[in-house]
Design a protein around this motif. Structure first.
Motif, short mmCIF file in Angstrom:
data_model
loop_
_atom_site.label_atom_id
_atom_site.label_comp_id
_atom_site.label_asym_id
_atom_site.label_seq_id
_atom_site.Cartn_x
_atom_site.Cartn_y
_atom_site.Cartn_z
N PHE A 1 -29.25 21.98 -17.76
CA PHE A 1 -29.11 21.65 -16.42
C PHE A 1 -28.76 19.96 -16.33
CE2 PHE A 1 -29.04 19.65 -11.80
CZ PHE A 1 -28.49 20.42 -11.16
N ASP A 2 -28.62 19.19 -16.86
CA ASP A 2 -28.07 17.72 -16.77
C ASP A 2 -26.48 17.98 -17.60
OD1 ASP A 2 -29.71 16.88 -15.97
OD2 ASP A 2 -31.21 15.97 -17.45
N ALA B 1 -24.64 20.04 -14.68
CA ALA B 1 -23.78 18.89 -14.52
C ALA B 1 -23.13 18.12 -14.83
CB ALA B 1 -25.67 18.28 -13.56
N SER B 2 -22.94 16.90 -15.31
CA SER B 2 -22.04 16.09 -16.02
C SER B 2 -20.87 16.86 -16.13
CB SER B 2 -22.57 15.70 -17.46
OG SER B 2 -22.62 16.03 -18.70
N ALA C 1 -19.61 19.17 -15.27
CA ALA C 1 -18.59 20.04 -13.23
C ALA C 1 -18.37 18.13 -12.97
CB ALA C 1 -20.07 20.34 -13.19
N LEU C 2 -19.45 17.83 -13.35
CA LEU C 2 -18.73 16.28 -12.15
C LEU C 2 -17.50 15.26 -12.49
CD1 LEU C 2 -22.44 14.27 -11.65
CD2 LEU C 2 -20.86 15.03 -10.20
#
Length: 186
Positions: free
Chosen positions: A138-139, A142-143, A145-146
């Protein structure tokens, strides 16, 4: 104040102008004096009608820096235009400085957010190097996507910065016209 004293003071106060512009301004004011004297006025009456050389130089300096900020909207040109406009009158400290600080804070925060979002995968990689047992899928996603969101924010901030800069220069022009003698209704 006679013509010679008026023009000397104005010349001294216009020391920040390029030489050719300063000479052009001095010639314009010499013309004002010659036209006024041709109409039968004294040098003192003409000088009083023109106003204070200090105020004239402040207005000319503000107009000069606003023109430079309009043609080349660099940070330095905008800051010089802001300070020159603030110098026109005491109330400009609040009327000009407060919106400038607010807009500068918004722009700076937007750019910092975009850059920090783009740096998210680097921070994720640094976290893996220092704590290799904390890998979570997930990290990673998420990174990424950010980072993508950061690119969109940077592009948006580019256009927002250009628009806000142009809008603020127009606001400074409006303020300068207001301080110089009010707005003329057409």
């Amino acid at each position: 104040m006679n013509k010679q004293v008026f023009l000397q003071q104005l010349d001294i106060l216009l020391k920040n102008f390029p030489e050719y512009e300063r000479q052009d301004i001095i010639q314009d004011y010499e013309e004002y004096f010659s036209i006024g004297m041709h109409e039968g006025k004294t040098e003192e009456q003409i000088a009083a009608a023109l106003g204070s050389p200090k105020q004239i130089s402040k207005e000319l300096l503000a107009s000069y820096h606003l023109e430079k900020a309009s043609s080349t909207a660099s940070t330095g040109n905008i800051l010089r235009a802001v300070w020159a406009t603030i110098g026109l009158g005491f109330f400009n400290v609040i009327i000009v400085l407060a919106p400038f600080v607010a807009l500068a804070g918004f722009v700076l925060a937007g750019w910092m957010m975009g850059v920090s979002f783009i740096a998210a995968p680097l921070l994720f990689a640094a976290n893996l190097i220092f704590n290799p047992d904390t890998f979570v899928m997930f990290d990673l996603f998420a990174s990424i996507a950010l980072c993508g969101l950061g690119f969109f924010i940077i592009v948006g901030m580019y256009f927002a910065t250009r628009s806000l800069t142009n809008g603020f220069v127009r606001y400074l022009r409006f303020n300068t016209k207001l301080v110089k003698g009010g707005l003329k209704h057409e």
